[in-house]
Write an enzyme that holds these catalytic residues in place. Structure first.
Site, PDB file in Angstrom:
ATOM      1  N   CYS A 187      33.977  43.024  39.284  1.00 30.99           N
ATOM      2  CA  CYS A 187      33.777  42.318  38.016  1.00 30.99           C
ATOM      3  C   CYS A 187      35.080  41.658  37.568  1.00 30.99           C
ATOM      4  CB  CYS A 187      33.319  43.288  36.935  1.00 30.99           C
ATOM      5  SG  CYS A 187      31.844  44.244  37.308  1.00 30.99           S
ATOM      6  N   THR A 246      39.094  52.558  40.986  1.00 28.36           N
ATOM      7  CA  THR A 246      38.813  51.160  41.300  1.00 28.36           C
ATOM      8  C   THR A 246      37.505  50.684  40.668  1.00 28.36           C
ATOM      9  OG1 THR A 246      37.778  51.874  43.374  1.00 28.36           O
ATOM     10  CG2 THR A 246      40.093  51.209  43.477  1.00 28.36           C
ATOM     11  N   LYS A 278      35.054  39.781  50.207  1.00 27.55           N
ATOM     12  CA  LYS A 278      36.138  40.718  49.905  1.00 27.55           C
ATOM     13  C   LYS A 278      36.166  41.849  50.933  1.00 27.55           C
ATOM     14  CE  LYS A 278      34.158  41.218  45.989  1.00 27.55           C
ATOM     15  NZ  LYS A 278      33.716  41.517  44.604  1.00 27.55           N
TER      16      LYS A 278
END
Length: 272
Positions: free
Chosen positions: A218, A213, A181
């Site tokens: 998760c 954020t 990511k």
């Protein structure tokens, strides 16, 4: 609305830590499962004393208790996908890996949680080896952010090319796919890199200007698990999960004094 009376609802089990602030961990996972129409179950690994500002304490459950939670859920309700989050030491990693093999879990999403949004450590560096050797080889996909990918590979990640290299190194550990990511990169346009061993996919999205954020990682992993449980192929599950998270960040909640949570129910209550 889908009628579940004559069909089996997809079932997803999260194995992760509890966030008392409700923004990340088990709480974020269960909210995501509900929003995306799957039945969520949980095996709690740790209890954190946590809010939007930081982590003020961690109490780990005994590994045998973590294993027992997984066992009773699988043997009664059944599990289509397992998603792991905070596994705070090697003993817990070991029993989770054992459970995945013992109960023949075919789809596993591993979010290699190492630090909270506040920067507080959630996994000791000395326990990372267990994650690499025992759990990642069993994964359908792992979803590290850049600091996690750096810790697991030992390389510095500054560019998309570095992310590609990290993907290949992580793939070599045995997982079927890797999603690195790009949220920690600079710039207004961010890139996530997905690698399945044969090709790269690039998920490009706009950075949303918000500090709220908490629980993003998760939530993304739980969304991927949800879509896999609903029968989507991996690449499509990742893309739809990324879109869901982008909406949850766009409609995030200004709660608390630190990093506020996402709005997991944004599709139903966008104006919260």
């Amino acid at each position: 609305m889908r009628d579940f009376r004559n069909s089996l609802i997809p079932r997803v089990l999260t194995v992760a830590g509890s966030d008392s602030g409700g923004g990340a961990g088990i709480q974020a996972d269960l909210k995501t499962f509900t929003a995306l129409g799957v039945f969520g179950m949980s095996a709690i690994t740790s209890i954190t004393v946590q809010n939007t500002v930081g982590v003020f304490g961690v109490w780990n459950l005994p590994p045998e208790v973590v294993y027992a939670q997984i066992k009773v859920v699988v043997e009664d309700i059944g599990v289509d996908v397992v998603k792991t989050g905070m596994l705070s030491h090697s003993g817990i990693v070991e029993v989770v890996a054992k459970a995945i093999k013992d109960f023949n879990i075919q789809k596993l999403v591993v979010d290699p949680v190492m630090r909270a949004k506040s920067g507080d450590p959630l996994l000791k560096s000395s326990d990372e080896l267990a994650l690499k050797e025992l759990l990642i080889p069993l994964a359908t996909i792992i979803t590290p952010n850049i600091p996690e990918a750096e810790a697991l590979t030992g390389i510095k990640i500054k560019t998309v090319e570095d992310m590609e290299q990290a993907c290949k190194l992580l793939y070599s550990l045995g997982t079927k796919a890797v999603l690195v990511k790009g949220g920690h990169m600079e710039g207004d346009r961010l890139v996530d890199v997905l690698y399945d061993g044969s090709s790269f996919e690039y998920l490009i999205y706009e950075r949303i200007n918000t500090k709220n954020t908490h629980g993003t990682g998760c939530t993304l992993a739980s969304a991927i698990a949800s879509y896999l449980a609903k029968g989507l192929e991996l690449k499509e599950a990742v893309k739809k999960a990324r879109d869901y998270v982008q909406g949850a960040i766009k409609h995030s909640l200004s709660i608390g004094k630190g990093h506020g949570p996402l709005n997991h129910m944004w599709q139903f209550y966008p104006s919260l």
